[in-house]
Structures are given as C-alpha cells and as structure tokens.
Write a protein that holds these residues in place. Structure first.
Motif, PDB file in Angstrom:
ATOM      1  N   VAL A   1      -0.803   6.141   2.888  1.00 24.69           N
ATOM      2  CA  VAL A   1      -1.222   5.129   4.133  1.00 24.69           C
ATOM      3  C   VAL A   1      -2.745   4.836   3.628  1.00 24.69           C
ATOM      4  O   VAL A   1      -3.527   5.780   3.518  1.00 24.69           O
ATOM      5  N   VAL A   2      -3.072   3.569   4.063  1.00 26.51           N
ATOM      6  CA  VAL A   2      -4.479   3.402   4.000  1.00 26.51           C
ATOM      7  C   VAL A   2      -4.941   2.600   5.325  1.00 26.51           C
ATOM      8  O   VAL A   2      -4.184   1.632   5.692  1.00 26.51           O
ATOM      9  N   MET A   3      -5.921   3.139   5.944  1.00 27.37           N
ATOM     10  CA  MET A   3      -6.599   2.493   7.128  1.00 27.37           C
ATOM     11  C   MET A   3      -7.877   2.062   6.632  1.00 27.37           C
ATOM     12  O   MET A   3      -8.940   2.918   6.238  1.00 27.37           O
TER      13      MET A   3
ATOM     14  N   LEU B   1       4.827  -1.568   2.518  1.00 30.04           N
ATOM     15  CA  LEU B   1       6.019  -1.351   3.551  1.00 30.04           C
ATOM     16  C   LEU B   1       5.558  -1.772   4.888  1.00 30.04           C
ATOM     17  O   LEU B   1       6.583  -2.106   5.678  1.00 30.04           O
ATOM     18  N   ASP B   2       4.299  -1.863   5.025  1.00 30.90           N
ATOM     19  CA  ASP B   2       3.925  -2.152   6.611  1.00 30.90           C
ATOM     20  C   ASP B   2       2.626  -2.520   6.563  1.00 30.90           C
ATOM     21  O   ASP B   2       1.796  -2.266   5.588  1.00 30.90           O
ATOM     22  N   PHE B   3       2.350  -3.465   7.334  1.00 27.44           N
ATOM     23  CA  PHE B   3       0.599  -4.030   7.439  1.00 27.44           C
ATOM     24  C   PHE B   3       0.691  -4.498   9.230  1.00 27.44           C
ATOM     25  O   PHE B   3       1.463  -5.045   9.741  1.00 27.44           O
ATOM     26  N   MET B   4      -0.531  -3.727   9.433  1.00 24.36           N
ATOM     27  CA  MET B   4      -0.755  -3.951  10.998  1.00 24.36           C
ATOM     28  C   MET B   4      -2.170  -3.974  11.166  1.00 24.36           C
ATOM     29  O   MET B   4      -2.982  -3.452  10.398  1.00 24.36           O
ATOM     30  N   PHE B   5      -2.667  -5.126  12.159  1.00 27.42           N
ATOM     31  CA  PHE B   5      -3.758  -5.061  12.480  1.00 27.42           C
ATOM     32  C   PHE B   5      -3.967  -4.289  13.788  1.00 27.42           C
ATOM     33  O   PHE B   5      -3.301  -4.995  14.543  1.00 27.42           O
TER      34      PHE B   5
ATOM     35  N   THR C   1      -2.145  -0.330   6.586  1.00 27.73           N
ATOM     36  CA  THR C   1      -1.207  -0.409   5.407  1.00 27.73           C
ATOM     37  C   THR C   1      -0.465   0.765   5.083  1.00 27.73           C
ATOM     38  O   THR C   1      -0.922   1.789   4.811  1.00 27.73           O
ATOM     39  N   LYS C   2       0.871   0.583   4.667  1.00 32.28           N
ATOM     40  CA  LYS C   2       1.688   1.632   4.350  1.00 32.28           C
ATOM     41  C   LYS C   2       2.211   1.039   3.126  1.00 32.28           C
ATOM     42  O   LYS C   2       2.841   0.128   3.043  1.00 32.28           O
ATOM     43  N   TRP C   3       2.505   2.126   1.855  1.00 34.83           N
ATOM     44  CA  TRP C   3       2.708   1.587   0.757  1.00 34.83           C
ATOM     45  C   TRP C   3       3.820   2.695   0.097  1.00 34.83           C
ATOM     46  O   TRP C   3       3.920   3.896   0.501  1.00 34.83           O
ATOM     47  N   GLU C   4       4.614   2.416  -0.687  1.00 35.90           N
ATOM     48  CA  GLU C   4       5.723   2.972  -1.407  1.00 35.90           C
ATOM     49  C   GLU C   4       4.891   4.286  -2.248  1.00 35.90           C
ATOM     50  O   GLU C   4       5.496   5.394  -2.242  1.00 35.90           O
TER      51      GLU C   4
END
Length: 105
Positions: free
Chosen positions: A3-5, A36-40, A54-57
C-alpha cells in the motif's frame, strides 16, 4: 500486498483542481499491471488533507509502475492548450508513505 499513500500539500483554493487532475487518472490506473485499488481521499474539514491511496499486488508491481513510461507521462504535467508551457501541479509538496500489508481480509 503493498500500500502506498501520498499525502498532498495543497492550498484550499487549489484542491478542486487537484481532484480533477487525479479524477482523470482513475481509468488509466485500472490498466496498470498489479494495481488493485486507486483512491483519492479528502478530509471533511477546513484545511483537510488530500491523499492518493494505491494498493498493489506487490512492492515490485509498484516499483515497476514508478519506473514506467506511464508513470512518467502521468507526472510530467499537463500541456496547456493556450501555449506550450506545462501546467504546474497545484501541490506545494507531498509526503509518501508505503506499507507491506501483514493482515487483510
């Protein structure tokens, strides 16, 4: 999973422009391998923070994206149609945090 923020430092008067900029990225992020996921995100208070989540494999998938032409293109700024200058980001800075996911359901 990884996960990256990215916490963006954006003045209140520029927040809508930043929302629009990342809104344009949503469809592109769906096609990035391993994403896997992208949110603002935005806090619901005056002077609230804006965060790109963002969420990554895997960490490798994230690093592959950061080193890709797609990442460079997304972060080079937008072309201003009235002249040939690049549009500067409304953010005055950011703080990037990343995490390995230990537990998830």
């Amino acid at each position: 999973m990884y996960v990256v923020m990215n916490e963006l430092h954006v003045p209140d008067e520029a927040k809508e422009a930043m929302q629009n900029r990342f809104g344009n990225s949503v469809e592109n992020m769906k096609n990035i391998p391993g994403c896997l996921d992208f949110m603002f995100l935005e806090e619901n208070k005056e002077n609230g923070k804006q965060v790109v989540f963002t969420k990554w494999e895997s960490k490798q998938h994230y690093e592959d994206w950061v080193n890709s032409d797609a990442f460079k293109k997304a972060h080079q700024g937008q072309q201003n149609n009235q002249n040939s200058t690049k549009e500067k980001s409304p953010a005055s800075g950011s703080e990037l945090k990343s995490y390995e996911v230990i537990h998830h359901f």
